[in-house]
Scaffold this motif. Structure first.
Motif, PDB file in Angstrom:
ATOM      1  N   ARG A 150      -1.769  13.130  -8.632  1.00 30.42           N
ATOM      2  CA  ARG A 150      -1.893  11.865  -9.532  1.00 30.42           C
ATOM      3  C   ARG A 150      -0.616  10.824  -9.200  1.00 30.42           C
ATOM      4  O   ARG A 150       0.454  11.175  -9.135  1.00 30.42           O
ATOM      5  CB  ARG A 150      -1.455  12.308 -10.489  1.00 30.42           C
ATOM      6  CG  ARG A 150      -2.241  11.126 -11.718  1.00 30.42           C
ATOM      7  CD  ARG A 150      -2.094  11.427 -12.985  1.00 30.42           C
ATOM      8  NE  ARG A 150      -0.536  11.492 -13.906  1.00 30.42           N
ATOM      9  CZ  ARG A 150       0.444  11.237 -14.529  1.00 30.42           C
ATOM     10  NH1 ARG A 150       0.145   9.801 -14.427  1.00 30.42           N
ATOM     11  NH2 ARG A 150       1.408  10.838 -14.329  1.00 30.42           N
ATOM     12  N   LEU A 151      -1.038   9.046  -9.032  1.00 28.18           N
ATOM     13  CA  LEU A 151       0.003   8.606  -8.569  1.00 28.18           C
ATOM     14  C   LEU A 151       0.026   7.896  -9.959  1.00 28.18           C
ATOM     15  O   LEU A 151      -1.313   7.442 -10.447  1.00 28.18           O
ATOM     16  CB  LEU A 151      -0.464   8.078  -7.015  1.00 28.18           C
ATOM     17  CG  LEU A 151       0.439   7.137  -6.391  1.00 28.18           C
ATOM     18  CD1 LEU A 151       2.309   8.511  -5.704  1.00 28.18           C
ATOM     19  CD2 LEU A 151      -0.084   6.827  -5.058  1.00 28.18           C
ATOM     20  N   CYS A 152       1.534   7.379 -10.322  1.00 25.42           N
ATOM     21  CA  CYS A 152       1.507   5.884 -10.894  1.00 25.42           C
ATOM     22  C   CYS A 152       2.235   5.014 -10.402  1.00 25.42           C
ATOM     23  O   CYS A 152       3.797   5.534  -9.799  1.00 25.42           O
ATOM     24  CB  CYS A 152       2.074   6.877 -12.120  1.00 25.42           C
ATOM     25  SG  CYS A 152       2.747   5.411 -13.162  1.00 25.42           S
ATOM     26  N   ARG A 190       0.992  -1.212  -0.090  1.00 22.81           N
ATOM     27  CA  ARG A 190       0.143  -0.177  -0.169  1.00 22.81           C
ATOM     28  C   ARG A 190       0.719   1.190   0.316  1.00 22.81           C
ATOM     29  O   ARG A 190       1.680   1.375   0.864  1.00 22.81           O
ATOM     30  CB  ARG A 190      -0.676  -0.033   1.131  1.00 22.81           C
ATOM     31  CG  ARG A 190      -1.983  -1.130   1.380  1.00 22.81           C
ATOM     32  CD  ARG A 190      -2.820  -0.618   2.119  1.00 22.81           C
ATOM     33  NE  ARG A 190      -2.228  -0.920   3.890  1.00 22.81           N
ATOM     34  CZ  ARG A 190      -2.126   0.333   4.622  1.00 22.81           C
ATOM     35  NH1 ARG A 190      -3.551   0.913   4.202  1.00 22.81           N
ATOM     36  NH2 ARG A 190      -1.218   0.405   5.347  1.00 22.81           N
ATOM     37  N   VAL A 191       0.586   2.292  -0.610  1.00 20.19           N
ATOM     38  CA  VAL A 191       1.242   3.248  -0.398  1.00 20.19           C
ATOM     39  C   VAL A 191       0.275   4.710   0.070  1.00 20.19           C
ATOM     40  O   VAL A 191      -1.536   4.605   0.021  1.00 20.19           O
ATOM     41  CB  VAL A 191       1.459   4.373  -2.293  1.00 20.19           C
ATOM     42  CG1 VAL A 191       2.182   5.477  -2.401  1.00 20.19           C
ATOM     43  CG2 VAL A 191       2.357   3.010  -2.386  1.00 20.19           C
ATOM     44  N   THR A 192       0.412   4.869   0.901  1.00 21.02           N
ATOM     45  CA  THR A 192      -0.016   6.489   2.222  1.00 21.02           C
ATOM     46  C   THR A 192       0.115   7.290   1.815  1.00 21.02           C
ATOM     47  O   THR A 192       1.556   7.575   1.894  1.00 21.02           O
ATOM     48  CB  THR A 192      -0.675   6.248   3.341  1.00 21.02           C
ATOM     49  OG1 THR A 192       0.927   5.365   4.204  1.00 21.02           O
ATOM     50  CG2 THR A 192      -0.696   4.262   3.343  1.00 21.02           C
ATOM     51  N   LEU A 245      -4.175   8.626   4.705  1.00 18.51           N
ATOM     52  CA  LEU A 245      -5.048   7.863   3.749  1.00 18.51           C
ATOM     53  C   LEU A 245      -3.686   7.094   3.166  1.00 18.51           C
ATOM     54  O   LEU A 245      -3.030   7.578   2.191  1.00 18.51           O
ATOM     55  CB  LEU A 245      -5.438   9.535   3.452  1.00 18.51           C
ATOM     56  CG  LEU A 245      -6.311  10.460   4.583  1.00 18.51           C
ATOM     57  CD1 LEU A 245      -7.524  11.224   3.233  1.00 18.51           C
ATOM     58  CD2 LEU A 245      -7.681   8.788   5.070  1.00 18.51           C
ATOM     59  N   GLU A 246      -4.508   5.694   3.028  1.00 18.29           N
ATOM     60  CA  GLU A 246      -4.572   5.253   1.565  1.00 18.29           C
ATOM     61  C   GLU A 246      -4.772   5.936   0.193  1.00 18.29           C
ATOM     62  O   GLU A 246      -5.649   6.375  -0.275  1.00 18.29           O
ATOM     63  CB  GLU A 246      -5.524   4.240   1.557  1.00 18.29           C
ATOM     64  CG  GLU A 246      -4.551   2.528   0.399  1.00 18.29           C
ATOM     65  CD  GLU A 246      -5.391   1.959   0.628  1.00 18.29           C
ATOM     66  OE1 GLU A 246      -5.694   1.375   0.299  1.00 18.29           O
ATOM     67  OE2 GLU A 246      -5.297   1.045   2.067  1.00 18.29           O
ATOM     68  N   VAL A 247      -4.022   5.548  -0.474  1.00 18.95           N
ATOM     69  CA  VAL A 247      -3.521   6.742  -1.986  1.00 18.95           C
ATOM     70  C   VAL A 247      -3.702   5.237  -2.944  1.00 18.95           C
ATOM     71  O   VAL A 247      -3.519   5.908  -3.900  1.00 18.95           O
ATOM     72  CB  VAL A 247      -3.035   7.853  -2.498  1.00 18.95           C
ATOM     73  CG1 VAL A 247      -3.669   8.176  -1.345  1.00 18.95           C
ATOM     74  CG2 VAL A 247      -1.354   6.831  -2.028  1.00 18.95           C
ATOM     75  N   GLN A 278      -6.812  13.601  -8.419  1.00 18.35           N
ATOM     76  CA  GLN A 278      -8.106  13.654  -6.934  1.00 18.35           C
ATOM     77  C   GLN A 278      -7.307  14.729  -6.455  1.00 18.35           C
ATOM     78  O   GLN A 278      -6.449  15.096  -5.899  1.00 18.35           O
ATOM     79  CB  GLN A 278      -8.277  12.299  -6.918  1.00 18.35           C
ATOM     80  CG  GLN A 278      -6.493  11.801  -6.165  1.00 18.35           C
ATOM     81  CD  GLN A 278      -7.268  10.358  -5.723  1.00 18.35           C
ATOM     82  OE1 GLN A 278      -8.443   9.759  -4.932  1.00 18.35           O
ATOM     83  NE2 GLN A 278      -6.631   9.669  -6.677  1.00 18.35           N
ATOM     84  N   VAL A 279      -8.616  15.347  -5.603  1.00 16.81           N
ATOM     85  CA  VAL A 279      -7.687  16.398  -4.937  1.00 16.81           C
ATOM     86  C   VAL A 279      -8.323  15.761  -3.432  1.00 16.81           C
ATOM     87  O   VAL A 279      -9.453  14.809  -3.109  1.00 16.81           O
ATOM     88  CB  VAL A 279      -9.045  17.545  -4.169  1.00 16.81           C
ATOM     89  CG1 VAL A 279      -8.505  18.561  -3.140  1.00 16.81           C
ATOM     90  CG2 VAL A 279      -9.041  18.385  -5.675  1.00 16.81           C
ATOM     91  N   LEU A 280      -7.187  15.310  -2.467  1.00 21.96           N
ATOM     92  CA  LEU A 280      -7.541  15.021  -1.321  1.00 21.96           C
ATOM     93  C   LEU A 280      -6.972  16.090   0.051  1.00 21.96           C
ATOM     94  O   LEU A 280      -6.854  16.884  -0.044  1.00 21.96           O
ATOM     95  CB  LEU A 280      -5.873  14.046  -1.113  1.00 21.96           C
ATOM     96  CG  LEU A 280      -5.429  12.887   0.014  1.00 21.96           C
ATOM     97  CD1 LEU A 280      -6.665  11.473   0.482  1.00 21.96           C
ATOM     98  CD2 LEU A 280      -4.508  12.527   0.148  1.00 21.96           C
TER      99      LEU A 280
END
Length: 501
Positions: free
Chosen positions: A439-441, A412-414, A470-472, A460-462
């Motif tokens: 944006r994550l890649c 997981r990436v958080t 938070l998990e992304v 997205q806006v977090l």
């Protein structure tokens, strides 16, 4: 292939179909049929076909990217047609001359090429000529490639080494050999690597293979910053580099300053293509060379010199706002004197006003983000996760010391907010809540640089509260190959009027 199959049956003694542009000479058709029949009889009596005796096909050797040649299955599999009619020219009714070579061939076979079919069936003077001189309009076409392309009209398989695919593609495009063009595209798709990507990219654009061009460009986006290859940087021209630098999908390691460093090395290699040395010496040699230019030009920014002006369109796409916010990076930019002060002054002003806005208006961050603005204005960051074990990091120079920690654990990436031990945090880090657009890649590459795994999130806006995690991204049970590159685009302090409504 129906027409081709019918033709092959006719050559073995069946009824002759009408061949457009074949000259309409019944004697030529009978001669071709007789040659094939004679060769097949010899093969049956001798117990083996001439192809088993083997005319060895020339192939390049020893290149790191070479793979097993690919075959194109189309024609007679006995090899008799190829050896008798193409190699020996038996029953020839037309002679082709080009590049200092002569081929004694047959109109009925040449008409499989759109180029020759038009030539023989139209009002061209070559339609009635027995000897045709071909002019090569493309410098990529050589004698060996022309031989391979003409031979493909007579045989059931063509051997193509990856190092020879571009000349053969150029020849197939001129002769309008659709099957050979398709095979070249398949080979290019399977053999994109650091050794081939630039030549494939240029050729795909010239010879109408947009899907190959797209694949090569994506390879460059993924590998430009991760592959340490001086030869690759020499091959990348200004136009391609500009397209790469402007893209928000460029995989950056670690931060935007690394893009500037890469461009400095690339520009040096473009100006000094004969440079040879260990990779670790490239940056220091580039710095020394540009420092000498600075002294000789009395401090004139290099991009304002005659040598440097050609590189301006590329360097203009640097996202300087995310470079000058880090003190060591800003000092390097100033010391190098590559970039004109007229570029930097408005950037410093914009960043200072953004900091004041965050401090005095207590902005939480972007609310509504337009994708077009996001793609051009974000900070590009990256990190390499070497193995399946927990790790966390911050990206140096993260604007205004915002307290964001990125964590990888249990696939997981958080994102986590943590102001503890933040040596460069400002008051903005103490806000109870912050918002961030991102944006994550996640990407895994094989040894050739081809993508074996990719997972992208949407823009997205977090919203993050103090000390909130938070998990992304979640890889779950997906088949992941290490190392993994974690690439992220961030937009966390809006530019005035650009991303909020």
């Amino acid at each position: 292939m129906g027409a081709l199959s019918s033709r092959m049956l006719w050559l073995r003694g069946g009824h002759a179909p009408e061949q457009p542009g074949a000259g309409g000479e019944e004697e030529e058709e009978v001669a071709a049929m007789a040659v094939v029949d004679e060769v097949e009889e010899d093969s049956e009596e001798g117990g083996s076909s001439p192809s088993q005796g083997g005319v060895k096909r020339k192939a390049d050797s020893g290149e790191p990217h070479e793979q097993e040649p690919h075959r194109k299955h189309t024609k007679d599999s006995s090899g008799s047609v190829y050896e008798a009619l193409f190699l020996r020219g038996e029953g020839s009714d037309v002679q082709i001359r080009a590049l200092g070579e002569v081929w004694n061939l047959h109109r009925v076979y040449l008409c499989q090429s759109g180029y020759f079919a038009s030539m023989f069936s139209g009002a061209w003077r070559e339609a009635t000529m027995n000897t045709i001189e071909l002019q090569m309009p493309d410098e990529n076409i050589d004698r060996e490639a022309l031989h391979e392309a003409l031979g493909s009209l007579y045989e059931d398989s063509v051997l193509i080494q990856p190092s020879r695919v571009v000349p053969i593609l150029a020849t197939a495009s001129m002769l309008q050999l659709d099957e050979l063009i398709q095979q070249c595209g398949e080979i290019m798709e399977e053999t994109i690597s650091v050794h081939t990507v630039c030549s494939y990219y240029y050729s795909a654009g010239s010879y109408g293979l947009p899907n190959i061009r797209t694949m090569c460009f994506q390879w460059l986006l993924d590998n430009l910053m991760t592959h340490h290859s001086e030869e690759l940087m020499r091959e990348i021209n200004l136009d391609i580099m500009e397209e790469l630098i402007v893209s928000s999908e460029l995989l950056v390691l670690e931060v935007e300053m690394d893009v500037y460093t890469m461009l400095k090395k690339w520009m040096y290699l473009q100006l000094q293509p004969t440079w040879r040395g260990p990779h670790r010496a490239l940056l220091s040699d580039a710095n020394l060379w540009f420092a000498r230019c600075k002294r000789e030009l009395d401090g004139t920014p290099f991009l304002e010199t005659p040598q440097g002006r050609a590189f301006v369109p590329v360097f203009q796409h640097l996202r300087l706002a995310y470079i000058v916010c880090d003190l060591p990076s800003a000092r390097i930019i100033d010391q190098d004197a590559l970039i004109p002060a007229t570029w930097l002054t408005p950037v410093y002003k914009e960043q200072w006003l953004a900091l004041l806005q965050a401090e005095q208006t207590r902005e939480l961050g972007p609310i509504a983000v337009h994708v077009s603005n996001f793609q051009g204005n974000t900070m590009r960051c990256g990190h390499q996760v070497h193995r399946e074990e927990p790790c966390s990091w911050r990206w140096a120079g993260f604007n205004f010391g915002w307290d964001l920690v990125v964590c990888y654990a249990s696939r997981r990436v958080t994102f986590r907010r943590s102001a503890l031990n933040n040596s460069h945090g400002l008051g903005v880090s103490l806000l109870w809540q912050r918002k961030i657009a991102f944006r994550l890649c996640l990407v895994s590459l094989d040894r050739a640089g081809r993508t074996v795994f990719r997972k992208d999130t949407e823009y997205q806006v977090l919203s993050l509260g103090k000390d909130e995690e938070l998990e992304v991204a979640n890889l779950g049970n997906q088949d992941v190959v290490f190392p993994i590159y974690v690439a992220c685009n961030f937009l966390y302090l809006p530019r005035e009027g650009s991303s909020q409504e």
